[in-house]
Design an enzyme around this catalytic site. Structure first.
Site, PDB file in Angstrom:
ATOM      1  N   LYS A  71       6.008   5.998   7.061  1.00 22.75           N
ATOM      2  CA  LYS A  71       5.483   5.173   8.154  1.00 22.75           C
ATOM      3  C   LYS A  71       6.617   4.720   9.071  1.00 22.75           C
ATOM      4  CE  LYS A  71       1.822   3.274   5.230  1.00 22.75           C
ATOM      5  NZ  LYS A  71       1.243   2.062   4.637  1.00 22.75           N
ATOM      6  N   ASP A  81      -6.749  -6.247  -1.969  1.00 25.47           N
ATOM      7  CA  ASP A  81      -5.323  -6.531  -2.188  1.00 25.47           C
ATOM      8  C   ASP A  81      -5.095  -7.624  -3.221  1.00 25.47           C
ATOM      9  OD1 ASP A  81      -4.709  -4.561  -0.378  1.00 25.47           O
ATOM     10  OD2 ASP A  81      -4.045  -5.916   1.209  1.00 25.47           O
ATOM     11  N   HIS A 110       0.811  -1.208   0.000  1.00 18.77           N
ATOM     12  CA  HIS A 110       0.000   0.000   0.000  1.00 18.77           C
ATOM     13  C   HIS A 110       0.852   1.269   0.000  1.00 18.77           C
ATOM     14  CE1 HIS A 110      -3.026  -2.656   2.377  1.00 18.77           C
ATOM     15  NE2 HIS A 110      -3.184  -2.825   1.081  1.00 18.77           N
ATOM     16  N   TYR A 154       1.488   1.659  13.691  1.00 18.77           N
ATOM     17  CA  TYR A 154       2.402   2.476  12.902  1.00 18.77           C
ATOM     18  C   TYR A 154       1.973   3.925  12.898  1.00 18.77           C
ATOM     19  CZ  TYR A 154      -0.923   1.348   9.116  1.00 18.77           C
ATOM     20  OH  TYR A 154      -2.040   1.163   8.359  1.00 18.77           O
TER      21      TYR A 154
END
Length: 190
Positions: free
Chosen positions: A73, A171, A63, A133
């Site tokens: 991130k 996904d 992603h 995250y």
């Protein structure tokens, strides 16, 4: 003191904070902005995210978000373990399409920094895995992008052998890198 190690893609950094332990457990400073900035992680984080994956073999990714909502991130595991991956998707980059990965565990406290211009994904290695995250831009549905986790041209070794992978419907149908029009250009600011 936290140890910082650039991976094979040097912009992707593995951080391992020190844990101070005794019979009660441990204490760790998991993020100290001036220390992280001095070691290549200068993102201004604005949102924290957490996911739970019930089963091992759950793949989330690959992603990213397009500018102006591109997200750097800082990923860590709260319970269980993952194999965490970053893929360079910056057009013109000498490492375009290359990936770097690291095993992150709750026990070890490892963290992976994924900068702008990199797709991110992970595969769970233990049941009941919780991942947290930090990101430096808020979520924006219209900016969502992704690349197929099993793209043969990227050839990520997810470290799970031939076992079944669990993916979201979204996904499963992401494009391969060769069909992905990356919004990132090597050397350009986001």
């Amino acid at each position: 003191m936290t140890a910082f190690t650039p991976l094979s893609l040097p912009e992707v950094i593995l951080a391992i904070p020190v844990r101070h332990g005794d019979a009660r457990g441990y204490f760790s400073e998991t993020y100290v902005q001036p220390l992280y900035a001095a070691n290549g992680i200068a993102a201004h984080f604005v949102q924290d995210n957490e996911s739970l994956s019930a089963l091992p073999g759950t793949v989330r990714g690959l992603h990213l978000q397009a500018p102006p909502f591109a997200q750097a991130k800082l990923v860590r595991v709260l319970a269980g373990a993952i194999f965490d991956v970053a893929v360079d998707v910056r057009k013109g980059s000498p490492t375009y399409g290359s990936w770097a990965g690291a095993r992150l565990t709750a026990e070890g406290g490892e963290q992976l920094f994924v900068p702008h211009g990199f797709a991110h994904g992970f595969c769970t290695l233990a049941p009941g895995t919780r991942v947290a995250y930090k990101v430096d831009a808020v979520y924006d549905r219209a900016s969502e992008r992704g690349i197929l986790w099993s793209d043969p041209d990227i050839a990520i070794d997810w470290t799970l052998g031939d076992g079944e992978k669990i993916l979201s419907d979204k996904d499963k149908v992401l494009p391969c890198l060769k069909d992905f029009d990356s919004p990132f250009v090597y050397g350009a600011a986001c």
